[in-house]
Design an enzyme around this catalytic site. Structure first.
Site, PDB file in Angstrom:
ATOM      1  N   ALA A 126      83.666 -52.738  57.721  1.00  0.00           N
ATOM      2  CA  ALA A 126      84.018 -51.685  58.662  1.00  0.00           C
ATOM      3  C   ALA A 126      85.509 -51.364  58.633  1.00  0.00           C
ATOM      4  O   ALA A 126      86.350 -52.248  58.686  1.00  0.00           O
ATOM      5  CB  ALA A 126      83.612 -52.113  60.076  1.00  0.00           C
ATOM      6  N   CYS A 127      85.835 -50.065  58.561  1.00  0.00           N
ATOM      7  CA  CYS A 127      87.217 -49.578  58.664  1.00  0.00           C
ATOM      8  C   CYS A 127      88.142 -50.284  57.681  1.00  0.00           C
ATOM      9  O   CYS A 127      89.265 -50.654  58.021  1.00  0.00           O
ATOM     10  CB  CYS A 127      87.743 -49.740  60.089  1.00  0.00           C
ATOM     11  SG  CYS A 127      86.823 -48.788  61.302  1.00  0.00           S
ATOM     12  N   HIS A 128      87.675 -50.433  56.452  1.00  0.00           N
ATOM     13  CA  HIS A 128      88.447 -51.218  55.486  1.00  0.00           C
ATOM     14  C   HIS A 128      88.865 -50.400  54.274  1.00  0.00           C
ATOM     15  O   HIS A 128      89.584 -50.888  53.417  1.00  0.00           O
ATOM     16  CB  HIS A 128      87.597 -52.410  55.023  1.00  0.00           C
ATOM     17  CG  HIS A 128      88.318 -53.365  54.126  1.00  0.00           C
ATOM     18  ND1 HIS A 128      89.269 -54.251  54.593  1.00  0.00           N
ATOM     19  CD2 HIS A 128      88.245 -53.566  52.784  1.00  0.00           C
ATOM     20  CE1 HIS A 128      89.737 -54.967  53.581  1.00  0.00           C
ATOM     21  NE2 HIS A 128      89.144 -54.580  52.471  1.00  0.00           N
ATOM     22  N   HIS A 157      85.025 -56.013  64.881  1.00  0.00           N
ATOM     23  CA  HIS A 157      85.705 -54.777  64.497  1.00  0.00           C
ATOM     24  C   HIS A 157      87.154 -54.838  64.978  1.00  0.00           C
ATOM     25  O   HIS A 157      87.492 -55.513  65.950  1.00  0.00           O
ATOM     26  CB  HIS A 157      84.985 -53.588  65.143  1.00  0.00           C
ATOM     27  CG  HIS A 157      85.441 -52.258  64.656  1.00  0.00           C
ATOM     28  ND1 HIS A 157      86.537 -51.619  65.184  1.00  0.00           N
ATOM     29  CD2 HIS A 157      84.950 -51.437  63.696  1.00  0.00           C
ATOM     30  CE1 HIS A 157      86.705 -50.456  64.572  1.00  0.00           C
ATOM     31  NE2 HIS A 157      85.758 -50.323  63.666  1.00  0.00           N
TER      32      HIS A 157
END
Length: 384
Positions: free
Chosen positions: A324-326, A122
């Site tokens: 994730a977080c994309h 991450h």
């Protein structure tokens, strides 16, 4: 449980008929956790460091929440350190690793610590390590994962070790997994991000014997709260919500897991039946590797079907692209998916759908139908 009849927490906005399948980004606040937050706001407003009754009440509430979280992960209450979220906790662990390396060396020139991690971490781990490298404060090796297993292989990790590589059995991993008959199994250091299990936006760090068995150093300095590991007046209402969310997990995790796995498997079956097996590529399936029970990362193959474009044409589905977080990075494929060996043309079409405790098969039917119409609309525009 059909559309429009499920509990309010199942949807992002029931009045608009949306289906929320983005539970890995954040989950709605469980009603019990929301009530705990509200109760603390009105009844435990005192400063937990104060000796008067209002302060003692807040301190007692924090203590109960600490016990609930410790029970969830199989720890002792004194092993729990409350933080603002998973990002702060990850940074604290990385900072501790570097400082402990320097303090453990002998001689006048301890050298630069070297840290080995995987290429699919991450951003809250990758970026701090990259920043330490830019500042010449540490070196980092990002070991690639195997495209067959989706995991870093032992031989590759061993090959990355240098004389200045710092490693400690007390700083291993950052996640708990439920194991049948054994409850939640956690490494010695675990970062907990509460919004992912129906709690408020707060976090916690589980360290087995912080400052004794496992090293832990603060990022901040102040009034000595949290045994000086994380000073600052405690956010009592959010901690209360965390404690209640943890109690729900402790009591119901087996049922939650079974339900989400069933709905996730139904989702993947419906995708294959609706689009055809040759058009669906499941990016998160690796032989012999465990998967999150609620998550399906897949690509709908075809030109012009980038993930963000598909979601932009959806009328019902709320989900994420890439990994994730994309979601805000446009057409660029997720580095995590690329690191897992997913071809760029496939990775840029990736969608991440994550079901929740109250997601129903009817919700899945609506979401898949929405994807069908979105793809048909895009293909019509893309046709020569």
């Amino acid at each position: 449980m059909g559309a429009g009849t499920e509990p309010a927490e199942a949807r992002c906005d029931p009045s608009e008929g949306r289906v929320y399948l983005d539970h890995n980004a954040t989950t709605p606040l469980a009603p019990e956790a929301a009530q705990a937050v509200q109760d603390a706001l009105s009844q435990a407003w005192g400063n937990p460091s104060s000796a008067h009754p209002a302060g003692r009440k807040a301190k007692e509430l924090i203590g109960r929440a600490r016990e609930s979280l410790a029970q969830m992960v199989g720890a002792r209450p004194e092993d729990i350190v409350f933080t603002s979220g998973g990002t702060e906790a990850n940074n604290m662990v990385i900072h501790t690793a570097r400082r402990h390396f320097l303090e453990s060396q002998t001689g006048d020139s301890p050298g630069t610590p070297h840290i080995v991690t995987s290429s699919v971490e991450h951003d809250s781990i990758r970026l701090p390590l990259e920043q330490l490298g830019k500042d010449s404060l540490a070196e980092a090796t990002f070991v690639p994962v195997s495209p067959q297993s989706g995991r870093a292989e032992v031989d590759d990790v061993l090959a990355a070790i240098r004389p200045n590589t710092w490693a400690s059995p007390a700083l291993e991993g950052s996640g708990c997994v439920p194991e049948q008959g054994r409850g939640w199994q956690c490494p010695q250091v675990t970062v907990l991000s509460v919004p992912q299990f129906y709690g408020p936006r707060i976090g916690a760090l589980y360290v087995r014997g912080p400052g004794s068995t496992a090293p832990l150093h603060p990022l901040l300095f102040g009034g000595g709260q949290e045994r000086s590991f994380r000073p600052g007046t405690e956010n009592t209402p959010m901690i209360a919500g965390l404690g209640q969310a943890a109690e729900l997990v402790s009591k119901n995790w087996e049922a939650y897991e079974a339900h989400m796995r069933d709905v996730r498997d139904y989702l993947e079956a419906r995708l294959e039946a609706s689009f055809g097996k040759e058009r669906i590529h499941f990016n998160s399936r690796f032989k012999g590797s465990k998967r999150l029970c609620n998550t399906s990362n897949f690509s709908i193959l075809g030109p012009g079907l980038q993930g963000h474009r598909v979601l932009a044409h959806c009328k019902v589905l709320l989900a994420s692209v890439g990994a994730a977080c994309h979601s805000d990075k446009g057409e660029r494929p997720s580095p995590i998916l690329l690191g897992c060996g997913i071809p760029p043309a496939v990775a840029q079409n990736a969608l991440r759908l994550s079901v929740g405790r109250h997601t129903s098969r009817a919700d899945v039917d609506l979401a898949v139908q929405d994807l069908l119409q979105a793809v048909a609309q895009l293909e019509q525009h893309h046709a020569p």
